[in-house]
Enzyme design. Structure first.
Site, short mmCIF file in Angstrom:
data_model
loop_
_atom_site.label_atom_id
_atom_site.label_comp_id
_atom_site.label_asym_id
_atom_site.label_seq_id
_atom_site.Cartn_x
_atom_site.Cartn_y
_atom_site.Cartn_z
N TYR A 98 0.82 -1.22 0.00
CA TYR A 98 0.00 0.00 0.00
C TYR A 98 0.86 1.28 0.00
O TYR A 98 0.54 2.23 -0.72
CB TYR A 98 -1.03 -0.02 1.15
CG TYR A 98 -2.25 -0.84 0.78
CD1 TYR A 98 -3.33 -0.25 0.15
CD2 TYR A 98 -2.28 -2.21 1.01
CE1 TYR A 98 -4.44 -1.00 -0.23
CE2 TYR A 98 -3.38 -2.97 0.63
CZ TYR A 98 -4.45 -2.36 0.01
OH TYR A 98 -5.53 -3.11 -0.37
N GLU A 140 -9.02 -7.42 3.82
CA GLU A 140 -8.10 -8.43 3.24
C GLU A 140 -7.48 -9.31 4.34
O GLU A 140 -7.37 -10.52 4.18
CB GLU A 140 -7.02 -7.72 2.40
CG GLU A 140 -7.62 -7.20 1.09
CD GLU A 140 -6.87 -6.05 0.44
OE1 GLU A 140 -5.67 -5.85 0.72
OE2 GLU A 140 -7.49 -5.32 -0.38
C1 HEM Z 1 -7.52 -4.18 -8.69
C2 HEM Z 1 -8.47 -0.22 -6.11
C3 HEM Z 1 -4.24 -0.73 -3.76
C4 HEM Z 1 -3.00 -4.15 -6.95
C5 HEM Z 1 -8.14 -3.08 -8.17
C6 HEM Z 1 -9.44 -2.61 -8.58
C7 HEM Z 1 -9.70 -1.50 -7.87
C8 HEM Z 1 -8.57 -1.25 -7.01
C9 HEM Z 1 -10.96 -0.65 -7.93
C10 HEM Z 1 -10.34 -3.26 -9.63
C11 HEM Z 1 -11.20 -4.29 -8.96
C12 HEM Z 1 -12.04 -5.07 -9.95
O1 HEM Z 1 -11.48 -5.83 -10.75
O2 HEM Z 1 -13.26 -4.92 -9.93
C13 HEM Z 1 -7.40 -0.03 -5.23
C14 HEM Z 1 -7.34 1.03 -4.25
C15 HEM Z 1 -6.15 0.89 -3.58
C16 HEM Z 1 -5.48 -0.25 -4.16
C17 HEM Z 1 -8.39 2.07 -4.05
C18 HEM Z 1 -5.55 1.72 -2.46
C19 HEM Z 1 -6.25 2.45 -1.62
C20 HEM Z 1 -3.52 -1.69 -4.44
C21 HEM Z 1 -2.16 -2.06 -4.15
C22 HEM Z 1 -1.79 -2.99 -5.07
C23 HEM Z 1 -2.95 -3.23 -5.92
C24 HEM Z 1 -1.33 -1.50 -2.99
C25 HEM Z 1 -0.45 -3.69 -5.24
C26 HEM Z 1 0.67 -3.04 -5.43
C27 HEM Z 1 -4.12 -4.45 -7.68
C28 HEM Z 1 -4.16 -5.47 -8.71
C29 HEM Z 1 -5.46 -5.49 -9.21
C30 HEM Z 1 -6.19 -4.48 -8.47
C31 HEM Z 1 -2.99 -6.34 -9.15
C32 HEM Z 1 -6.03 -6.37 -10.32
C33 HEM Z 1 -5.91 -5.65 -11.60
C34 HEM Z 1 -5.12 -6.35 -12.63
O3 HEM Z 1 -5.37 -7.53 -12.85
O4 HEM Z 1 -4.25 -5.71 -13.21
N1 HEM Z 1 -7.64 -2.24 -7.21
N2 HEM Z 1 -6.27 -0.78 -5.15
N3 HEM Z 1 -3.96 -2.42 -5.52
N4 HEM Z 1 -5.36 -3.88 -7.57
FE1 HEM Z 1 -5.83 -2.40 -6.31
#
Ligand code: HEM
Ligand code: FAD
Length: 389
Positions: A98, A140
């Site tokens: 994060y 999580e």
């Molecule tokens: C997917 C928000 C932090 C890695 C997502 C999605 C959202 C989101 C809205 C799409 C969900 C869906 O498929 O419906 C956020 C928010 C964060 C955050 C608001 C912080 C407050 C992180 C962090 C990481 C991360 C710290 C890792 C470094 C991913 C990955 C996906 C994802 C790998 C799947 C997308 C893909 O396959 O490329 N996140 N996220 N996220 N997030 Fe986050």
């Protein structure tokens, strides 16, 4: 809860951030992957980045979250948080990342807003970021703690491979080591990591089909423009892949009334969650009125047709209605027409299929008097639709 100091700043800058975030997120990802290319190996989807769906989903969720907490100071948008947390957990996201996202996101915000990124604006948006991050981290942690093991992915080997419908392969896996398996709830998905042609490990999510307790079974539609489905289609019996624990909050429990008539609408590969729901309803001896509406091009393009038909027949109050676009073999020819179904206003509805199908059915149902909160759906990609509506 958002502080009194930050609230007016967020309110005043929300339109600017909402307008600019579409420009900020691609820059943020560029910075992050330049510094941390390892995040693309086994965590992020390379295609979502190239297609731009992931930047839109993340951008959308932060803006939705900020406007939500401004309007509802005492609560969080639980639905958004839960979907994202389940997706993160299926990918094995670790909370130590994060601060990584924070660092590169806020560098990109500062670069885009220039002088408008004053200290107080940055502080207020940092507060929003950490409120959302901490809420996600909490969910999580709970999700990880509820698993039967403490690994994010475990090795599984292919034990069966069947073809069905139009370019759909059904694969059955069994553990390739001693890791205990978490029992899945119908409607949940796993993420499966396989190696792309250049060796990069890439995760994709697949809804679990009913299977024996020591197995995972999935149905994978070949995407001719996609990167991993051709690899997954090429898997042979005995091949080993990495599979996550089951996640996903689109389940039959906790949604609507358990007695309300249930309508399951699917198109194409969208059958996968419906087949699991049908199996669960049969196993639990449900007396519910269940109407399954399936749309496809032809009978022979309908994936897992025999399995789905047999399940509906086993239900004491089950009914199947089909719409076939290209031939007269279904109950109706053409696209789904709600007027032909007489869906009652108290129905509980699940949708799964291509986005235009889901949007069309959802609007028609809402027009027919079914409240939007009774309509649940699964999107086989980053969930942009939920974030817009
Ligand atoms: C997917 C928000 C932090 C890695 C997502 C999605 C959202 C989101 C809205 C799409 C969900 C869906 O498929 O419906 C956020 C928010 C964060 C955050 C608001 C912080 C407050 C992180 C962090 C990481 C991360 C710290 C890792 C470094 C991913 C990955 C996906 C994802 C790998 C799947 C997308 C893909 O396959 O490329 N996140 N996220 N996220 N997030 Fe986050
Ligand atoms: P990807 O490589 O992810 O590509 C997807 C799309 O991105 C392509 O069609 C193309 O339009 C675009 N794209 C790809 N590369 C590029 C590029 N270089 N430039 C621009 N655009 C590009 N699928 C199933 O078949 N069965 C299921 O049961 C199932 N369940 C799912 C459950 C959930 C919760 C989710 C989120 C998804 C589910 N999916 C399911 C979808 C699955 O996860 C994959 O998205 C799908 O199989 C496509 O994978 P792929 O690697 O072949 O395509």
């Amino acid at each position: 809860m958002l502080s009194e100091k930050s609230r007016p700043i967020i309110e005043a800058t929300l339109p600017i951030i909402a307008d600019r975030i579409g420009h900020i997120t691609p820059d943020f990802y560029e910075r992050m992957f330049a510094a941390r290319p390892d995040l693309m190996d086994g965590l992020f989807s390379r295609s979502s980045q190239l297609e731009g769906t992931q930047p839109k989903a993340l951008a959308g969720s932060i803006a939705v979250f900020a406007s939500y907490i401004v309007e509802h100071p005492d609560s969080y948008p639980d639905e958004v948080l839960s979907r994202v947390a389940h997706k993160h957990a299926s990918l094995g996201l670790q909370e130590k990342e994060y601060p990584t996202v924070y660092k590169y996101l806020f560098e990109a915000i500062a670069a885009d807003l220039g002088e408008a990124a004053t200290e107080e604006v940055v502080d207020a948006w940092s507060e929003v970021y950490w409120l959302m991050a901490n809420a996600l981290i909490k969910i999580e942690r709970g999700l990880y703690a509820s698993q039967a093991n403490n690994v994010t992915h475990a090795p599984f080997k292919v034990v069966d491979r069947q073809e069905t419908g139009d370019n759909v392969v059904v694969l059955t896996f069994e553990p390739a080591d001693e890791t205990p398996m978490t029992e899945a709830t119908a409607g949940q998905y796993i993420s499966i990591i396989t190696k792309a042609r250049d060796g990069l490990r890439q995760p994709r999510q697949y809804t679990l089909l009913p299977s024996d307790k020591n197995q995972r079974r999935i149905g994978v539609k070949l995407d001719p423009n996609g990167e991993m489905t051709s690899i997954i289609h090429g898997l042979k019996i005995g091949d080993v892949v990495e599979i996550s624990n089951p996640y996903g909050d689109l389940t039959l429990e906790g949604f609507g009334s358990a007695d309300a008539p249930l309508y399951l609408f699917s198109a194409g590969i969208g059958v996968t969650p419906m087949i699991s729901f049908l199996n669960e309803l049969i196993e639990s001896g449900s007396q519910r009125q269940v109407t399954v509406v399936h749309a496809d091009r032809r009978m022979d393009t309908w994936p897992l047709r025999e399995e789905m038909t047999a399940l509906v027949e086993k239900l004491p109050h089950g009914k199947l209605v089909t719409f076939m676009e290209d031939e007269e073999t279904g109950d109706y020819r053409g696209r789904v027409d709600i007027a032909k179904l007489g869906v009652p206003a108290e129905a509980n509805v699940y949708l799964c299929g291509p986005l235009p199908f889901m949007k069309g059915v959802r609007s028609a149902l809402v027009d027919a008097g079914v409240p939007a909160q009774n309509i649940n759906y699964e999107i086989f990609g980053p969930d942009q639709w939920m974030l817009r509506s």
